[in-house]
Design a protein around this motif. Structure first.
Motif, short mmCIF file in Angstrom:
data_model
loop_
_atom_site.label_atom_id
_atom_site.label_comp_id
_atom_site.label_asym_id
_atom_site.label_seq_id
_atom_site.Cartn_x
_atom_site.Cartn_y
_atom_site.Cartn_z
N ASP A 68 5.32 8.55 -35.14
CA ASP A 68 6.22 7.69 -35.89
C ASP A 68 6.66 6.53 -35.01
N PRO A 69 6.08 5.32 -35.19
CA PRO A 69 6.41 4.20 -34.30
C PRO A 69 7.78 3.57 -34.59
N ILE A 70 8.41 3.90 -35.71
CA ILE A 70 9.65 3.24 -36.10
C ILE A 70 10.87 3.96 -35.51
N SER A 71 10.94 5.24 -35.66
CA SER A 71 12.11 6.00 -35.24
C SER A 71 11.83 6.77 -33.95
N ARG A 72 12.40 6.30 -32.85
CA ARG A 72 12.18 6.98 -31.56
C ARG A 72 13.06 8.20 -31.41
N ASP A 73 14.30 8.15 -31.89
CA ASP A 73 15.25 9.23 -31.67
C ASP A 73 14.99 10.43 -32.58
N ALA A 74 14.68 10.18 -33.83
CA ALA A 74 14.42 11.27 -34.79
C ALA A 74 13.12 10.98 -35.52
N PRO A 75 12.00 11.17 -34.86
CA PRO A 75 10.72 10.86 -35.51
C PRO A 75 10.44 11.78 -36.68
N LEU A 76 9.77 11.24 -37.66
CA LEU A 76 9.44 12.00 -38.86
C LEU A 76 8.44 13.12 -38.53
N PHE A 77 7.46 12.79 -37.72
CA PHE A 77 6.46 13.78 -37.33
C PHE A 77 6.32 13.77 -35.82
N SER A 78 6.68 14.87 -35.21
CA SER A 78 6.50 15.00 -33.76
C SER A 78 6.20 16.45 -33.43
N VAL A 79 5.50 16.64 -32.33
CA VAL A 79 5.09 17.96 -31.87
C VAL A 79 5.35 18.05 -30.38
N GLU A 80 5.84 19.18 -29.93
CA GLU A 80 6.01 19.42 -28.49
C GLU A 80 4.81 20.21 -28.01
N LEU A 81 4.09 19.64 -27.06
CA LEU A 81 2.90 20.26 -26.50
C LEU A 81 2.96 20.17 -24.98
N PRO A 82 2.24 21.09 -24.31
CA PRO A 82 2.13 20.95 -22.85
C PRO A 82 1.35 19.68 -22.51
N LEU A 83 1.72 19.06 -21.41
CA LEU A 83 1.09 17.80 -21.01
C LEU A 83 -0.42 17.95 -20.85
N PHE A 84 -0.86 19.07 -20.26
CA PHE A 84 -2.30 19.24 -20.05
C PHE A 84 -3.04 19.30 -21.38
N ALA A 85 -2.42 19.87 -22.43
CA ALA A 85 -3.07 19.95 -23.74
C ALA A 85 -3.24 18.55 -24.33
N VAL A 86 -2.23 17.72 -24.15
CA VAL A 86 -2.31 16.35 -24.67
C VAL A 86 -3.42 15.58 -23.95
N ILE A 87 -3.47 15.70 -22.64
CA ILE A 87 -4.48 14.96 -21.86
C ILE A 87 -5.88 15.48 -22.15
N LEU A 88 -6.05 16.80 -22.20
CA LEU A 88 -7.38 17.36 -22.47
C LEU A 88 -7.84 17.07 -23.90
N ALA A 89 -6.91 17.09 -24.85
CA ALA A 89 -7.28 16.75 -26.23
C ALA A 89 -7.68 15.28 -26.33
N THR A 90 -6.97 14.42 -25.64
CA THR A 90 -7.32 13.00 -25.62
C THR A 90 -8.70 12.78 -25.00
N LEU A 91 -8.96 13.49 -23.91
CA LEU A 91 -10.27 13.40 -23.26
C LEU A 91 -11.38 13.90 -24.19
#
Length: 111
Positions: free
Chosen positions: A33-56
């Motif tokens: 959600d690029p508009i609301s930084r404080d209360a995003p409509l869709f957000s997920v908490e993930l481990p950093l390594f999962a984000v980096i490996l998924a991006t890779l």
């Protein structure tokens, strides 16, 4: 020998991947959600390594798809060439079958 060299490369990479994953297991918030930084409509908490490996992994898939699409004209040319080659082989085989065996030495001596 090939398996040894593959293991020589893959085992250290696997060890580095495990070390990277253990060192970067803190959760980060991923928001789409690029508009609301404080209360995003869709957000997920993930481990950093999962984000980096998924991006890779997504980058590897996109790069592979782009390469596959770019090589389409070469695959098409190979299919056409293979089909033409098979047609010429079949024609040569039928011509060899049509010529009597006694005429073959006379034909080859003229060439």
């Amino acid at each position: 020998m090939k398996a040894f060299f593959k293991a020589l490369v893959l085992v250290p990479l696997a060890i580095l991947l495990v070390l990277f994953s253990v060192a970067n297991r803190a959760p980060v918030r991923v928001s789409l959600d690029p508009i609301s930084r404080d209360a995003p409509l869709f957000s997920v908490e993930l481990p950093l390594f999962a984000v980096i490996l998924a991006t890779l992994a997504v980058g590897v898939l996109i790069g592979g798809l782009a390469t596959w699409l770019a090589q389409g004209k070469h695959r098409k040319a190979a299919r056409v060439t293979r089909k033409e080659c098979q047609m010429l082989r079949d024609e040569a085989q039928s011509l060899r079958a049509a010529v009597p065996d006694s005429a073959l030495p006379a034909l080859t001596s003229r060439v």
